[in-house]
Design a protein around this motif. Structure first.
Motif, PDB file in Angstrom:
ATOM      1  N   ALA A   1     -10.577  -2.567  -2.694  1.00  0.00           N
ATOM      2  CA  ALA A   1     -10.509  -1.823  -3.954  1.00  0.00           C
ATOM      3  C   ALA A   1     -10.422  -0.324  -3.723  1.00  0.00           C
ATOM      4  N   ASP A   2     -10.676   0.129  -2.510  1.00  0.00           N
ATOM      5  CA  ASP A   2     -10.661   1.564  -2.213  1.00  0.00           C
ATOM      6  C   ASP A   2      -9.280   2.067  -1.814  1.00  0.00           C
ATOM      7  N   ASP A   3      -8.331   1.171  -1.606  1.00  0.00           N
ATOM      8  CA  ASP A   3      -6.987   1.579  -1.189  1.00  0.00           C
ATOM      9  C   ASP A   3      -6.079   1.789  -2.404  1.00  0.00           C
TER      10      ASP A   3
ATOM     11  N   ARG B   1       0.832  -1.201   0.000  1.00  0.00           N
ATOM     12  CA  ARG B   1       0.000   0.000   0.000  1.00  0.00           C
ATOM     13  C   ARG B   1       0.869   1.254   0.000  1.00  0.00           C
ATOM     14  N   ALA B   2       0.241   2.382  -0.314  1.00  0.00           N
ATOM     15  CA  ALA B   2       0.963   3.652  -0.378  1.00  0.00           C
ATOM     16  C   ALA B   2       1.527   4.048   0.973  1.00  0.00           C
TER      17      ALA B   2
END
Length: 244
Positions: free
Chosen positions: A53-55, A40-41
């Protein structure tokens, strides 16, 4: 148990007796395998099976890059390699259909309990296991089942709630000379035991007595073949079928 077939001149299943044909389960064990890990970012590593899907994801956490630089040797290259992470994957429970009890007799008194519960797995969504089936008599056009082989006449069939108190009153339409050709079944037993499929064939009359509602549950089914049919109570089989 797939099916219990009971054939006799007379059948009496006493109150308190239990015929259990509940469906079993198949347990598939977990194994170990590689699953993709996402980065993840914010730097957190997330297994792809739990990724939202929102990440925002910036790469694969199980792939690494190494730069090799040695100017004297004339080496300047970038290598990408995998470092897989093994996790437990799979593993589930599959519920199986319950079995059936088949009665072949000109006379029967079924006051016991037919148990046919099922245990669906958490991943079973489209193929839900079926509850128990009670079959009384063979189909009218059949020549291969037990009652036909034994030359039994398929008796009148009565479904009544609380058989001990209701059978005499509900059976008054049966001719006196045919009183010994009555197959009586307690509908409360069907509800309690998880019976969802009912298949009735009679050479005489089929009667669903008053105050004897028949609820076969979701995707239940009932099929009745008889020379005369009397329905004095409701039948429910949500998403199933009723054939009379």
């Amino acid at each position: 148990v797939t099916a219990w077939q009971i054939a006799a001149v007379g059948i009496d299943v006493a109150q308190g007796a239990v015929l259990d044909v509940s469906g079993g389960t198949t347990q598939v064990s977990q194994g170990f395998g590689r699953t993709t890990q996402l980065l993840r970012a914010d730097g957190r590593v997330v297994d792809i099976s739990r990724a939202s899907a929102d990440d925002l994801y910036v790469g694969f956490a199980d792939q690494y890059t190494r730069v090799q630089y040695a100017p004297r040797e004339g080496i300047h290259r970038t290598q990408t390699f995998d470092a897989p992470r093994l996790t437990s994957v799979g593993g589930y429970t599959e519920g199986k259909d319950a079995g059936a009890v088949e009665l072949y007799a000109p006379r029967a008194n079924f006051r016991g309990t037919l148990v046919g519960h099922v245990s669906p797995g958490t991943a079973q969504r489209t193929q839900w296991p079926l509850g128990a089936q009670l079959r009384v008599g063979s189909a009218l056009d059949s020549t291969t089942s037990l009652d036909q082989q034994a030359l039994f006449s398929r008796g009148h069939v009565l479904l009544v709630n609380d058989l001990a108190r209701g059978a005499t009153e509900a059976a008054i339409d049966v001719p006196a000379d045919q009183a010994d050709r009555l197959i009586a079944i307690d509908t409360s037993m069907l509800r309690q035991g998880g019976v969802t499929r009912l298949d009735i064939s009679s050479d005489g009359q089929f009667t669903l007595a008053s105050r004897s509602e028949l609820d076969l549950g979701p995707r239940g089914s009932v099929s009745v073949q008889a020379h005369a049919v009397r329905m004095d109570a409701s039948v429910r089989a949500q998403g199933g079928s009723v054939r009379i």
